[in-house]
Design a protein around this motif. Structure first.
Motif, PDB file in Angstrom:
ATOM      1  N   VAL A  72     101.632 -27.302  71.776  1.00 50.18           N
ATOM      2  CA  VAL A  72     101.742 -25.976  71.187  1.00 50.18           C
ATOM      3  C   VAL A  72     102.150 -24.989  72.276  1.00 50.18           C
ATOM      4  O   VAL A  72     101.476 -24.861  73.300  1.00 50.18           O
ATOM      5  N   ILE A  73     103.270 -24.305  72.056  1.00 49.28           N
ATOM      6  CA  ILE A  73     103.726 -23.247  72.952  1.00 49.28           C
ATOM      7  C   ILE A  73     103.305 -21.931  72.312  1.00 49.28           C
ATOM      8  O   ILE A  73     103.794 -21.571  71.241  1.00 49.28           O
ATOM      9  N   SER A  74     102.394 -21.216  72.945  1.00 46.10           N
ATOM     10  CA  SER A  74     101.773 -20.050  72.327  1.00 46.10           C
ATOM     11  C   SER A  74     102.210 -18.758  73.012  1.00 46.10           C
ATOM     12  O   SER A  74     102.298 -18.696  74.241  1.00 46.10           O
ATOM     13  N   ARG A  75     102.456 -17.727  72.211  1.00 48.23           N
ATOM     14  CA  ARG A  75     102.869 -16.424  72.720  1.00 48.23           C
ATOM     15  C   ARG A  75     102.141 -15.304  71.964  1.00 48.23           C
ATOM     16  O   ARG A  75     101.702 -15.478  70.844  1.00 48.23           O
ATOM     17  N   ASP A  76     102.061 -14.141  72.602  1.00 46.57           N
ATOM     18  CA  ASP A  76     101.477 -12.953  71.994  1.00 46.57           C
ATOM     19  C   ASP A  76     102.569 -12.182  71.259  1.00 46.57           C
ATOM     20  O   ASP A  76     103.627 -11.916  71.824  1.00 46.57           O
ATOM     21  N   ASP A  77     102.318 -11.829  69.983  1.00 44.86           N
ATOM     22  CA  ASP A  77     103.334 -11.093  69.229  1.00 44.86           C
ATOM     23  C   ASP A  77     103.182  -9.579  69.334  1.00 44.86           C
ATOM     24  O   ASP A  77     103.951  -8.814  68.742  1.00 44.86           O
ATOM     25  N   GLY A  78     102.157  -9.125  70.086  1.00 42.99           N
ATOM     26  CA  GLY A  78     101.981  -7.706  70.316  1.00 42.99           C
ATOM     27  C   GLY A  78     101.513  -6.915  69.111  1.00 42.99           C
ATOM     28  O   GLY A  78     101.408  -5.682  69.168  1.00 42.99           O
ATOM     29  N   GLY A  79     101.251  -7.602  67.980  1.00 41.53           N
ATOM     30  CA  GLY A  79     100.864  -6.890  66.771  1.00 41.53           C
ATOM     31  C   GLY A  79     101.968  -5.988  66.255  1.00 41.53           C
ATOM     32  O   GLY A  79     101.706  -5.024  65.523  1.00 41.53           O
ATOM     33  N   ASN A  80     103.207  -6.308  66.609  1.00 40.53           N
ATOM     34  CA  ASN A  80     104.347  -5.451  66.294  1.00 40.53           C
ATOM     35  C   ASN A  80     105.489  -6.302  65.738  1.00 40.53           C
ATOM     36  O   ASN A  80     105.842  -7.329  66.335  1.00 40.53           O
ATOM     37  N   PRO A  81     106.081  -5.924  64.607  1.00 38.20           N
ATOM     38  CA  PRO A  81     107.134  -6.752  64.006  1.00 38.20           C
ATOM     39  C   PRO A  81     108.324  -7.000  64.930  1.00 38.20           C
ATOM     40  O   PRO A  81     108.828  -8.129  65.003  1.00 38.20           O
TER      41      PRO A  81
END
Length: 402
Positions: A72-81
């Motif tokens: 699993v390659i995981s990233r933060d989406d920043g809570g922003n579209p």
């Protein structure tokens, strides 16, 4: 002129050079791209990440998927579209993931769903609750795990209709999730109780609630009951100000998500008593499936599971099972395998409906209480999502391709 022996040797090297990447590729792990609001909403997303990590351990210990390890390659989406689309694009194009999963906020999930449709990449929307994901903005590449706003509103409207209250007030965050939850609750409650009226509505910006002003406005309308959709820091502020001003005294409160430990734990001993909520009774749900999950999760992370833990765990297991069933990581094959697929979860068996690609996962309805030093729900029952979803032949016409 090249001697025959030299030519054959070079040809053999050429064949090896062509074959080597294929052999190497066969041994590479299958990559799943995960994106979520890890920094902006850690209360839910950190348990979610721990849930899929537990699933990852189990899947790889059992031989992986299609004979290959899962990664699993995981990233933060920043809570922003906008940030989420950038991250999704990076996962697909640069990291070469086979599919995407995750997101929490509804508007973020919708943005990633649109990206998945354009890129023809499978996306399992693990947590967003807006029903637009499955219906009005659904697409053949997006699947949704959690019960959406319609299902949770239907469960709560069923309980609310049994109350004596006819004058209702509403407070909800002013974005997609709050709007869709309120729309569904009002429609479903009015269908059961035509005598109900809604005397006040407050729509604070997400995570920017002026709880004092909201509580004052709701109280001034003199409702007999309140439907609450706030969560996170907004919920904490609303509960605190509402209790300080006596807003909840003598009034019924029906509340989405408040019984989930992610949102209840920050309230501490200020957990209101007797709110009717959807939630997760992690401490008293003792079915064999859940007891085994709770034991494994607690042993791995030295803490009890949250709702996010169940969602992350189930998401990765769903994708792994679909790939095995498809015998492939190819998008259309995995999507075909997911449609109609049944899956064992800590809450019991669920199915991904073929018509709208929505799972039948349910949730728990109960009443809030403070017990043993933490918030909890009591008098709860599990409500199967399949019993509250609209019929499949009906929702097909709600989808763009329907």
């Amino acid at each position: 002129m090249i001697a025959r022996r030299t030519f054959l040797a070079l040809a053999a090297l050429g064949i090896a050079a062509v074959a080597m990447p294929r052999n190497t590729l066969a041994e590479e792990p299958i990559r799943i791209g995960d994106l979520n609001s890890y920094t902006s909403l850690p209360a839910f997303t950190v348990p979610y990440r721990q849930g899929w990590k537990l699933a990852l351990d189990e899947i790889n210990a059992d031989g992986g998927v299609l004979g290959r390890k899962l990664e699993v390659i995981s990233r933060d989406d920043g809570g922003n579209p906008g940030d989420a689309i950038t991250v999704a694009n990076e996962l697909v194009r640069r990291e070469g993931v086979s599919m995407l999963m995750g997101t929490l906020l509804s508007h973020v999930g919708l943005a990633v769903s649109d990206y998945a449709a354009q890129r023809e990449t499978l996306f399992l929307a693990s947590e967003p609750l807006t029903d637009a994901l499955a219906w009005s903005k659904g697409n053949r590449y997006t699947f949704r795990l959690r019960p959406g706003t319609y299902v949770q509103a239907a469960m709560l409207a069923e309980r609310a209709a049994k109350l004596d209250a006819t004058r209702w007030a509403i407070v909800a965050p002013n974005y997609e999730y709050g709007q869709s939850a309120v729309e569904a609750f009002k429609k479903l409650l009015k269908a059961r109780r035509p005598d109900v009226t809604f005397v006040a509505e407050q729509w604070p910006p997400l995570f920017k609630i002026d709880a004092g002003a909201v509580s004052q406005a709701l109280d001034a309308a003199e409702p007999e009951a309140i439907f609450n959709v706030t969560f996170g820091t907004d919920l904490v502020k609303f509960v605190r100000e509402g209790q300080l001003r006596g807003l909840f005294e003598g009034r019924d409160v029906v509340s989405v998500l408040t019984g989930e430990p992610e949102w209840m734990n920050p309230l501490g001993d200020e957990v209101p008593d007797g709110w009717i909520v959807t939630g997760y009774p992690w401490d008293t749900l003792d079915t064999p499936e859940h007891a085994a999950f709770r034991e494994a999760y607690t042993a791995r992370f030295d803490e009890h599971p949250r709702m996010g833990s169940v969602v992350g765990y189930t998401s990765l297991h769903a994708l792994a099972k679909a790939m095995e069933a498809a015998g492939s990581t190819e998008t259309d094959a995995v999507a075909a395998a997911l449609r109609g697929m049944e899956l064992a979860t800590p809450f019991g068996e669920i199915r991904f409906r073929a018509a709208d690609q929505q799972s039948t996962m349910g949730t728990f309805v109960g009443e809030t209480t403070f017990r043993d030093g933490h918030g909890a729900i009591e008098n709860w029952s599990y409500r199967d999502g399949a019993e509250y979803l609209p019929p499949e032949d009906e929702v097909e016409s709600w989808r763009p391709e329907g």
